[in-house]
Enzyme design. Sequence first.
Site, PDB file in Angstrom:
ATOM      1  N   ARG A  41       5.547   7.226  -2.126  1.00 30.09           N
ATOM      2  CA  ARG A  41       5.660   6.010  -2.132  1.00 30.09           C
ATOM      3  C   ARG A  41       6.446   4.935  -1.340  1.00 30.09           C
ATOM      4  O   ARG A  41       6.473   3.950  -1.115  1.00 30.09           O
ATOM      5  CB  ARG A  41       6.111   5.492  -3.695  1.00 30.09           C
ATOM      6  CG  ARG A  41       5.364   5.843  -5.003  1.00 30.09           C
ATOM      7  CD  ARG A  41       3.849   5.650  -5.069  1.00 30.09           C
ATOM      8  NE  ARG A  41       3.107   6.696  -4.291  1.00 30.09           N
ATOM      9  CZ  ARG A  41       2.067   6.644  -3.538  1.00 30.09           C
ATOM     10  NH1 ARG A  41       1.280   5.651  -3.553  1.00 30.09           N
ATOM     11  NH2 ARG A  41       1.428   7.591  -3.123  1.00 30.09           N
ATOM     12  N   LYS A  98      -6.234   3.656   2.566  1.00 32.36           N
ATOM     13  CA  LYS A  98      -7.153   3.830   1.756  1.00 32.36           C
ATOM     14  C   LYS A  98      -8.165   2.426   1.039  1.00 32.36           C
ATOM     15  O   LYS A  98      -9.234   2.178   1.188  1.00 32.36           O
ATOM     16  CB  LYS A  98      -6.833   4.632   0.506  1.00 32.36           C
ATOM     17  CG  LYS A  98      -7.882   4.956  -0.728  1.00 32.36           C
ATOM     18  CD  LYS A  98      -7.137   5.455  -1.921  1.00 32.36           C
ATOM     19  CE  LYS A  98      -6.210   4.425  -2.504  1.00 32.36           C
ATOM     20  NZ  LYS A  98      -5.861   4.710  -4.024  1.00 32.36           N
ATOM     21  N   THR A  99      -7.012   1.599   0.461  1.00 28.56           N
ATOM     22  CA  THR A  99      -7.627   0.097   0.158  1.00 28.56           C
ATOM     23  C   THR A  99      -8.422  -0.475   1.388  1.00 28.56           C
ATOM     24  O   THR A  99      -9.351  -1.141   1.138  1.00 28.56           O
ATOM     25  CB  THR A  99      -6.422  -0.668  -0.412  1.00 28.56           C
ATOM     26  OG1 THR A  99      -5.935   0.235  -1.192  1.00 28.56           O
ATOM     27  CG2 THR A  99      -7.022  -1.788  -1.071  1.00 28.56           C
ATOM     28  N   GLN A 142      -2.523  14.039  -5.606  1.00 28.72           N
ATOM     29  CA  GLN A 142      -1.973  12.903  -6.414  1.00 28.72           C
ATOM     30  C   GLN A 142      -2.747  12.701  -7.870  1.00 28.72           C
ATOM     31  O   GLN A 142      -2.849  12.020  -8.374  1.00 28.72           O
ATOM     32  CB  GLN A 142      -2.271  11.593  -5.652  1.00 28.72           C
ATOM     33  CG  GLN A 142      -1.463  11.526  -4.338  1.00 28.72           C
ATOM     34  CD  GLN A 142      -1.676   9.930  -3.816  1.00 28.72           C
ATOM     35  OE1 GLN A 142      -1.299   8.867  -4.131  1.00 28.72           O
ATOM     36  NE2 GLN A 142      -2.179  10.055  -2.629  1.00 28.72           N
ATOM     37  N   ASP A 192     -12.380   4.568  -6.628  1.00 26.55           N
ATOM     38  CA  ASP A 192     -11.220   4.685  -6.135  1.00 26.55           C
ATOM     39  C   ASP A 192     -10.437   5.603  -6.987  1.00 26.55           C
ATOM     40  O   ASP A 192     -11.016   5.619  -8.419  1.00 26.55           O
ATOM     41  CB  ASP A 192     -10.400   3.353  -6.187  1.00 26.55           C
ATOM     42  CG  ASP A 192      -9.088   3.457  -5.422  1.00 26.55           C
ATOM     43  OD1 ASP A 192      -8.828   4.426  -4.754  1.00 26.55           O
ATOM     44  OD2 ASP A 192      -8.270   2.356  -5.429  1.00 26.55           O
ATOM     45  N   GLU A 193      -9.477   6.398  -6.685  1.00 28.80           N
ATOM     46  CA  GLU A 193      -8.598   6.997  -7.468  1.00 28.80           C
ATOM     47  C   GLU A 193      -9.364   8.150  -8.017  1.00 28.80           C
ATOM     48  O   GLU A 193      -9.517   8.371  -9.332  1.00 28.80           O
ATOM     49  CB  GLU A 193      -7.743   6.429  -8.505  1.00 28.80           C
ATOM     50  CG  GLU A 193      -6.871   5.435  -7.831  1.00 28.80           C
ATOM     51  CD  GLU A 193      -5.624   5.983  -7.091  1.00 28.80           C
ATOM     52  OE1 GLU A 193      -5.432   7.067  -6.911  1.00 28.80           O
ATOM     53  OE2 GLU A 193      -4.756   5.097  -6.747  1.00 28.80           O
TER      54      GLU A 193
END
Length: 740
Positions: A618, A34-35, A262, A231-232
């Site tokens: 994670r 994603k980043t 998430q 983002d998020e």
Amino acid sequence: MSTHPLDDLNPKQREAVETVDGPLLIVAGPGSGKTRVITHRIAYLVTACGVAPYRIAAVTFTNKAAREMQARLFGRSEEDTASPLLDRAMRDQGLAVSTFHSFCARVLRRDGESLGLDRSFVIYDDSDQIGLLERAMKEVEVDPKSYSPRAVQSSISSAKSRLIGVDGFRARVENYADEVALRVYERYESLKSLAGAVDFDDLLMKTYLLLRDFPDVSDRYRSRYDYFMIDEFQDTNAAQYAIARQLSETHRNICVVGDPDQSIYSWRNADAGNILGFQNDYPEAKVVVLDESYRSTQTILDAARSVISANTGRIPNDLWTSKGAGEPICVFEGYDDQEEARFVLGEIENLTGGRRYGLGDVAVMYRVNAQSRVLEEECLRRGIPYQLVGGQKFYSRQEIKDLTAYLRLTANPHDDVSMSRVINTPTRGIGQRTRDAIARLARDTGSSTYGALESLQSSAAGRTVGLGSKALRALAAFKSLIDHLADESGRLDLIDLIKLTIERSGYERHLRQDEERGDERLENVQEYLAAAREFADLDGREALAAFLENVSLVSDVDELEEKTERVTLITLHQAKGLEFPVVFMVGMEEGLLPHARSMEDPAAVEEERRLFYVGITRAGERVYLLRAFRRTLWGRYETRIPSRFLVDVPRELIVSPDRRASDRAPRPAGRRGPARPREPNAGDTGQLRTGDKVRHDLFGDGIVTSAKPSTTDVELTVAFTEGHGVKRLLQSFAPLKKVN
DNA sequence: TTCCCCACCCATTGG
DNA sequence: GGGTGGGGAA
């Protein structure tokens, strides 16, 4: 030399990067790059589409994430050999990557005067807010014993996050509790504006109002930013989404990245429904789903999928990876939380003993901060370095809050929360009665405490308020201290200003007098000075403002160091967005995960399940799921029940450590765990079982955590309580006695 | 007014 | 087990 933004992307990532015009929704599973997509998309806009960096705004969840993006775009430092995506020279060209809150703080600092907001406003954090609410409650005569300030705060905060101001709140009052909250809300707002302060929710709501009601301002920001990215997105609230819409109204170049699985911040008024809202508001939006994981093994992904698919109403997103199955998931039950911790740290020693993993590759995650203590103690006992994220936050330590309060008063003397914090800290003869009198005067004259001090000075009001000359002198001295610091703040640099503050306020002497914790607290002050040094290149008052804003807006994860040789201890919430090769999740028990406070509400339980999902995902290579049979709670032992989520981890993906040691000899019937009643008077003979207390001639007292019969003997795992750790022993050889 | 001690309440998760 | 706030003594 910079990397081309379309290099090293899979087809879907590439599609996301190349879709620059119009609305775009990227659903990004954990570890799907994603980043990478966001940074490459920014780089692509700049290098391939010729967009100037300052025309792009990106908002992230934490400052750390923002820094990470900057680093990936421009390189970490001059020495960084990895080639950056963009020319380093562009770094200062105003590309806006920040959190929503700091973005808004900047907007308000610049243009908030239209709303009657002074440039030197302070930002109230949670505890400041509670303090002011308590005062508001006192003033409108609401008993904090019947209405908890926390509850009032949460209802006010939830209203503001949905852009409901005092008027909207009034229109929605449904019951008596709402009415009470309304009265407090009104008072709180006026106290806050008198103090020249805003709270976290105001940062968003006021920015929204500013953009809504002042077309000249909104036009300026709209023409400033041609591209907007979030983002998020699953963790944004209504106010944040509304601001994003305002800013991208003309061009509709809005790109949101999120993963509904998430979404773990609904208690903070985040609304994963914004994802559906986005598809409604932008029906033409392109949707790209990133489902290839570059992080986790197939085993981890399978476990995660199996866990999350028990939730209702979700959009299935089956992650896959080209990595192999990898290691099974290790599930272990300790006798108590101490044994749980011993197992974790013992396993960490095993894993990091060779070359395989470094301590920095390992994280231990838990649901509540209180769980960190046993883990910390075990780290200390074994001399394993660790970094604890959160917990007692640096900026919420007493001495740090006190110093910050002085600095805030220096920047803005009307800040009443800070005023009441330090007016008599260190003690300077301004006692409760004097403070009450001043508060009354301030209230009657509709001014801040500082305003009241001013009026005392300029008139003979002191007598009429009923203050003695001693009290009046003390007040005057305090006021001149604040005035003096404010004067100096224009002349001195930030570091000298802080040093002057510490000295003149008597705070340094105050700390030196603290026999037991003085040294530690003075060290914290040094650390505070070190933090302030980052702002040293700005001048005087500007540095002060920037530093204070930073103090309010940094989060705990922001302080997390990567690439350090220390184990990370972190809550599941804070772990969002991070990754580690090895993840331990402790406290996999009912009441902790799901948390007791979430158990009645099915929607809340689903969020707890997502939290579990976040934890598992994670991990890159190894996941350990730990629980304890009993756990210390408020000094008492409490028997625990395994988390309902554990049964959703497929059995075939699980290995238990004791079984791994003796594959050929499965244990006799019966579950592990000491749930079985003990045989009375078993003495030192007979079969020892899990949960039995034993005494070893050398190692002292311990508890049997597993007992496995092999062909000739019984292999025992015993956790010794007196610092001898966990030992494997053979029953026929070990000098063991059963005790009761 | 200050300081100390004891009682009490407590602790999800956090920008 | 721990922090805070209130009450009582100096």
